[in-house]
Design a protein around this motif. Structure first.
Motif, PDB file in Angstrom:
ATOM      1  N   ASP A 128       0.835  -1.206   0.000  1.00 44.62           N
ATOM      2  CA  ASP A 128       0.000   0.000   0.000  1.00 44.62           C
ATOM      3  C   ASP A 128       0.870   1.256   0.000  1.00 44.62           C
ATOM      4  O   ASP A 128       0.597   2.230  -0.723  1.00 44.62           O
ATOM      5  CB  ASP A 128      -0.917   0.006   1.227  1.00 44.62           C
ATOM      6  N   LEU A 129       1.927   1.230   0.808  1.00 40.74           N
ATOM      7  CA  LEU A 129       2.836   2.374   0.854  1.00 40.74           C
ATOM      8  C   LEU A 129       3.523   2.559  -0.493  1.00 40.74           C
ATOM      9  O   LEU A 129       3.634   3.681  -0.996  1.00 40.74           O
ATOM     10  CB  LEU A 129       3.879   2.160   1.960  1.00 40.74           C
ATOM     11  N   GLY A 130       3.979   1.454  -1.076  1.00 37.17           N
ATOM     12  CA  GLY A 130       4.649   1.541  -2.367  1.00 37.17           C
ATOM     13  C   GLY A 130       3.756   2.146  -3.443  1.00 37.17           C
ATOM     14  O   GLY A 130       4.208   2.977  -4.251  1.00 37.17           O
ATOM     15  N   GLU A 131       2.497   1.752  -3.463  1.00 37.26           N
ATOM     16  CA  GLU A 131       1.573   2.301  -4.455  1.00 37.26           C
ATOM     17  C   GLU A 131       1.365   3.802  -4.249  1.00 37.26           C
ATOM     18  O   GLU A 131       1.257   4.561  -5.222  1.00 37.26           O
ATOM     19  CB  GLU A 131       0.245   1.563  -4.398  1.00 37.26           C
ATOM     20  N   GLN A 132       1.306   4.228  -3.002  1.00 35.63           N
ATOM     21  CA  GLN A 132       1.166   5.662  -2.736  1.00 35.63           C
ATOM     22  C   GLN A 132       2.373   6.433  -3.258  1.00 35.63           C
ATOM     23  O   GLN A 132       2.238   7.492  -3.868  1.00 35.63           O
ATOM     24  CB  GLN A 132       1.006   5.898  -1.234  1.00 35.63           C
ATOM     25  N   GLN A 136       2.875   9.348  -6.418  1.00 35.09           N
ATOM     26  CA  GLN A 136       3.507  10.654  -6.213  1.00 35.09           C
ATOM     27  C   GLN A 136       4.645  10.905  -7.194  1.00 35.09           C
ATOM     28  O   GLN A 136       5.308  11.935  -7.140  1.00 35.09           O
ATOM     29  CB  GLN A 136       4.022  10.757  -4.778  1.00 35.09           C
ATOM     30  N   GLY A 137       4.887   9.934  -8.083  1.00 35.83           N
ATOM     31  CA  GLY A 137       5.912  10.108  -9.106  1.00 35.83           C
ATOM     32  C   GLY A 137       7.303   9.671  -8.700  1.00 35.83           C
ATOM     33  O   GLY A 137       8.280   9.963  -9.407  1.00 35.83           O
ATOM     34  N   MET A 138       7.427   8.942  -7.603  1.00 37.98           N
ATOM     35  CA  MET A 138       8.728   8.493  -7.142  1.00 37.98           C
ATOM     36  C   MET A 138       9.272   7.384  -8.039  1.00 37.98           C
ATOM     37  O   MET A 138       8.502   6.585  -8.580  1.00 37.98           O
ATOM     38  CB  MET A 138       8.633   8.005  -5.685  1.00 37.98           C
ATOM     39  N   SER A 139      10.573   7.327  -8.216  1.00 37.85           N
ATOM     40  CA  SER A 139      11.203   6.311  -9.053  1.00 37.85           C
ATOM     41  C   SER A 139      11.208   4.961  -8.349  1.00 37.85           C
ATOM     42  O   SER A 139      11.079   4.879  -7.118  1.00 37.85           O
ATOM     43  CB  SER A 139      12.641   6.703  -9.373  1.00 37.85           C
ATOM     44  N   ALA A 140      11.360   3.890  -9.115  1.00 33.42           N
ATOM     45  CA  ALA A 140      11.370   2.543  -8.543  1.00 33.42           C
ATOM     46  C   ALA A 140      12.486   2.350  -7.510  1.00 33.42           C
ATOM     47  O   ALA A 140      12.229   1.808  -6.428  1.00 33.42           O
ATOM     48  CB  ALA A 140      11.466   1.492  -9.644  1.00 33.42           C
ATOM     49  N   PRO A 141      13.733   2.768  -7.788  1.00 31.87           N
ATOM     50  CA  PRO A 141      14.768   2.605  -6.762  1.00 31.87           C
ATOM     51  C   PRO A 141      14.444   3.348  -5.473  1.00 31.87           C
ATOM     52  O   PRO A 141      14.712   2.844  -4.373  1.00 31.87           O
ATOM     53  CB  PRO A 141      16.025   3.176  -7.425  1.00 31.87           C
TER      54      PRO A 141
END
Length: 285
Positions: A128-132, A136-141
């Motif tokens: 759930d945190l990862g999806e949020q 927000q436009g954060m990169s995978a790393p």
């Protein structure tokens, strides 16, 4: 290029939800005798707990193989996607190791494997945190790094009817399991740094609920980005009795209540109740 998520079935994300959220789920298996069932696919939860209560021998569980992960990894490689894999604690299963082998077989660098040190609703929280963060436009790393940092702030406590299932499944020593054989005593357990441990006990339902509330502490400062997660194995009565106690002590907060699936249910046994929450941090305030 897209950022995708993959987990294993102990996060209890069932096929319909997985399809809606576009999350890949690799199942572990539970075996009753010679018959193997894919966790979350071949058995619904009520049927599993009925079989567990009627079985003379404790079912066994097995981890996915590298070949189970490989098609998902090859698809990510072929499509140029970045794949974030948040998986069951390596202290409880070889699932992480299988994924690491599959990544080597695939030869693709944009696969980020995270040993969550968690399971069930706590592992779900990391997704759930990862999806949020992705929204927000954060990169995978950076998402993978944020999940790695957050997992140490996850708190997990549970009440089990008995330690017999954890003992027979090799997750609890004989000396500790003796506590679970005492009349009317309900053990209180935790999952910390990927390892299950006994942290207390309560006499009867009221005593066990009070004991788990004591383990939670006086000021949990939950991360506002996520709800408080509750889980139950088979019967949700004890779990739902705990929710208002948490709300009375800490005030209203978002909540999710989820059934615990076959693999973790094999080791917890029926009638367990679990609470999990992410502690807040300066960065999440």
């Amino acid at each position: 290029m897209a950022i995708r998520f993959l987990t294993d079935s102990t996060a209890d994300i069932l096929p319909q939800e997985a399809a809606q959220r576009d999350i890949d789920v690799v199942p572990l298996k539970v075996l009753f005798g010679e018959t193997a069932y894919r966790d979350g696919i071949d058995l619904d939860h009520p049927t599993f707990y009925q079989m567990l209560s009627q079985s003379k021998a404790l079912p066994t569980t097995s981890q996915p193989t590298p070949d189970d992960f490989l098609p998902y990894f090859e698809r990510a490689r072929d499509q140029g996607d970045h794949l974030i894999c948040a998986l069951l604690s390596s202290q409880l299963s070889g699932t992480v190791q299988s994924a690491q082998i599959a990544r080597e077989m695939c030869g693709y660098e944009h696969i980020y494997i995270i040993d969550s040190t968690l399971a069930i609703v706590a592992l779900r929280a990391m997704l759930d945190l990862g999806e949020q963060l992705r929204s927000q436009g954060m990169s995978a790393p950076d998402i993978a790094a944020q999940i790695e940092a957050a997992k140490s702030r996850m708190r997990v406590f549970g009440i089990v009817d008995t330690l017999e299932y954890l003992h027979k499944g090799g997750r609890m020593s004989t000396s500790v399991a003796v506590v679970g054989s005492l009349l009317r005593v309900k053990p209180i357990i935790t999952l910390k740094d990927g390892v299950l441990g006994l942290v207390g006990k309560g006499v009867g339902t009221k005593g066990s609920l009070a004991g788990m509330l004591k383990q939670v502490g006086d000021d949990i400062h939950p991360d506002p980005r996520l709800p408080i997660y509750y889980g139950y194995s088979g019967d949700d009565t004890l779990c739902r009795q705990f929710v208002p106690l948490m709300e009375e002590k800490f005030g209203p907060h978002g909540q999710e209540i989820r059934s615990i699936g076959c693999v973790i249910g094999t080791h917890l046994g029926p009638n367990a109740a679990v609470v999990a929450y992410l502690l807040g941090s300066i960065s999440s305030a």
